[in-house]
Design a protein around this motif. Sequence first.
Motif, PDB file in Angstrom:
ATOM      1  N   PHE A 201      66.618  82.140 114.094  1.00  0.00           N
ATOM      2  CA  PHE A 201      67.009  82.958 115.239  1.00  0.00           C
ATOM      3  C   PHE A 201      68.186  82.292 115.935  1.00  0.00           C
ATOM      4  O   PHE A 201      68.422  81.090 115.782  1.00  0.00           O
ATOM      5  N   GLY A 202      68.923  83.081 116.694  1.00  0.00           N
ATOM      6  CA  GLY A 202      70.073  82.551 117.414  1.00  0.00           C
ATOM      7  C   GLY A 202      70.090  83.033 118.847  1.00  0.00           C
ATOM      8  O   GLY A 202      69.429  84.017 119.208  1.00  0.00           O
ATOM      9  N   TRP A 203      70.849  82.317 119.657  1.00  0.00           N
ATOM     10  CA  TRP A 203      71.079  82.668 121.061  1.00  0.00           C
ATOM     11  C   TRP A 203      72.585  82.809 121.209  1.00  0.00           C
ATOM     12  O   TRP A 203      73.315  81.830 121.096  1.00  0.00           O
ATOM     13  N   ALA A 204      73.057  84.040 121.401  1.00  0.00           N
ATOM     14  CA  ALA A 204      74.496  84.278 121.326  1.00  0.00           C
ATOM     15  C   ALA A 204      74.933  85.338 122.327  1.00  0.00           C
ATOM     16  O   ALA A 204      74.145  86.177 122.774  1.00  0.00           O
ATOM     17  N   ASP A 205      76.220  85.301 122.647  1.00  0.00           N
ATOM     18  CA  ASP A 205      76.812  86.240 123.594  1.00  0.00           C
ATOM     19  C   ASP A 205      76.918  87.620 122.952  1.00  0.00           C
ATOM     20  O   ASP A 205      77.347  87.761 121.799  1.00  0.00           O
ATOM     21  N   SER A 206      76.521  88.651 123.693  1.00  0.00           N
ATOM     22  CA  SER A 206      76.466  90.003 123.133  1.00  0.00           C
ATOM     23  C   SER A 206      77.822  90.544 122.671  1.00  0.00           C
ATOM     24  O   SER A 206      77.890  91.183 121.610  1.00  0.00           O
ATOM     25  N   PRO A 207      78.931  90.355 123.425  1.00  0.00           N
ATOM     26  CA  PRO A 207      80.223  90.824 122.909  1.00  0.00           C
ATOM     27  C   PRO A 207      80.594  90.200 121.566  1.00  0.00           C
ATOM     28  O   PRO A 207      81.172  90.875 120.700  1.00  0.00           O
ATOM     29  N   VAL A 208      80.250  88.933 121.375  1.00  0.00           N
ATOM     30  CA  VAL A 208      80.510  88.286 120.086  1.00  0.00           C
ATOM     31  C   VAL A 208      79.658  88.928 118.996  1.00  0.00           C
ATOM     32  O   VAL A 208      80.116  89.151 117.870  1.00  0.00           O
TER      33      VAL A 208
ATOM     34  N   LYS B  60      73.265  90.966 133.565  1.00  0.00           N
ATOM     35  CA  LYS B  60      74.499  90.876 134.341  1.00  0.00           C
ATOM     36  C   LYS B  60      75.321  89.763 133.717  1.00  0.00           C
ATOM     37  O   LYS B  60      74.921  88.604 133.726  1.00  0.00           O
ATOM     38  N   GLY B  61      76.451  90.144 133.138  1.00  0.00           N
ATOM     39  CA  GLY B  61      77.234  89.165 132.400  1.00  0.00           C
ATOM     40  C   GLY B  61      77.815  88.085 133.291  1.00  0.00           C
ATOM     41  O   GLY B  61      78.187  88.344 134.438  1.00  0.00           O
TER      42      GLY B  61
ATOM     43  N   ASP C 213      80.784  92.069 139.371  1.00  0.00           N
ATOM     44  CA  ASP C 213      80.796  92.443 140.784  1.00  0.00           C
ATOM     45  C   ASP C 213      82.002  93.301 141.137  1.00  0.00           C
ATOM     46  O   ASP C 213      82.068  93.875 142.227  1.00  0.00           O
ATOM     47  N   TYR C 214      82.953  93.369 140.221  1.00  0.00           N
ATOM     48  CA  TYR C 214      84.186  94.112 140.478  1.00  0.00           C
ATOM     49  C   TYR C 214      84.484  95.080 139.335  1.00  0.00           C
ATOM     50  O   TYR C 214      85.601  95.149 138.818  1.00  0.00           O
ATOM     51  N   GLY C 215      83.462  95.833 138.941  1.00  0.00           N
ATOM     52  CA  GLY C 215      83.680  96.997 138.098  1.00  0.00           C
ATOM     53  C   GLY C 215      83.616  96.844 136.606  1.00  0.00           C
ATOM     54  O   GLY C 215      83.904  97.805 135.880  1.00  0.00           O
ATOM     55  N   MET C 216      83.233  95.663 136.079  1.00  0.00           N
ATOM     56  CA  MET C 216      83.224  95.512 134.627  1.00  0.00           C
ATOM     57  C   MET C 216      82.107  94.567 134.192  1.00  0.00           C
ATOM     58  O   MET C 216      82.231  93.348 134.310  1.00  0.00           O
ATOM     59  N   ASN C 217      81.013  95.141 133.690  1.00  0.00           N
ATOM     60  CA  ASN C 217      79.892  94.308 133.256  1.00  0.00           C
ATOM     61  C   ASN C 217      79.753  94.331 131.745  1.00  0.00           C
ATOM     62  O   ASN C 217      79.646  95.383 131.129  1.00  0.00           O
TER      63      ASN C 217
END
Length: 334
Positions: A91-98, A118-119, A216-220
């Motif tokens: 298993f891995g722990w990784a950033d979702s966009p990647v 919340k990124g 917090d400024y429109g992009m999550n």
Amino acid sequence: MKRTATTILATAALLLAATGCGGDDSAGKTGADGSKQVTLTLNWVPYGEHAPFYYGLQKGYYSAEGIDLKILPGNGSGNTVKQVAQKQTDFGWADSPVLLKSVASGMPVRSLGAYLEKGPSSVEFFTEENIKTPADLKGKTVGGTPGDALYATFPAWLEKNGLKKDDVKVVNVDAAGKIAALAEGKVDAIMGFFHDQAPTIESKTGKKVDVLLFADYGMNLLGTGLIANTQTLQKDPELARKFVRATQKSWADAARDPAGAVSAMVTLAENEPAPEVLTKQLTLNLPLLGGEGPPGVNTEAQWTETIDLMSRYAELKDPGAPNAYWDSSYAAQG
């Protein structure tokens, strides 16, 4: 007693050889006691975000599910995803966009849930810069690393907040050099994950750090979460269910006992930050878990938002529906 880094790597090599990772369709080797020997590779060397895993390990949540867990350090989400895709770790722990970009490139991996709903993507700077809103970045120099999701979406984030791309000078900086660039005054701010980097910067410089979160400024963008190889999910779905169940409990209970989570990590991890830095990192991390539901339970709307942003601004080719990247069936709803 802590294991040394050399021992961890040696154990990992022996374990991977024993489990047949890289060729076997099943995950983990069954021990004499009937438990499954399982590896989890982190996205980076241990820092505060990872404390819940060590908490669950110390509390016996994984062993209660019949899992003998080994936690291994990582070297970036991209490398972790590759290891999972190649069955070099269970298993891995990784950033979702990647993860999205990796799936789009053909890697057989799926998310089992993003835990940081919340990124943590942000712009970080010393408080003395007196930056209060995105508008205050006009005329500033910001360090970023080409190729990551923050760098790719930063121009769109500026536009969302009334700035033009040329209002801010972006300086290309290697990921490992961003903190030094800020500390040495080579840039006014850096793009990064605030819950990891800000406490580290404060510890190294003695200066207070403030941040502007993209979310917090429109992009999550969804943050880090669990990933698995699709063949593992097909061949041993019950192992994945047990692993996710233990992980959800670990994170939920660690959120109620941050001091205990830090203590567990100090005891079990290797080369971790100082306890005071760990505590700050974990404290900043916990609010990113999102709503009142169990950790790791996401909605299609959350994944759709991240997929759309990555498609529009980060060259995610031929974006699919959320289920092309994420299997929602493993994370319990509570």
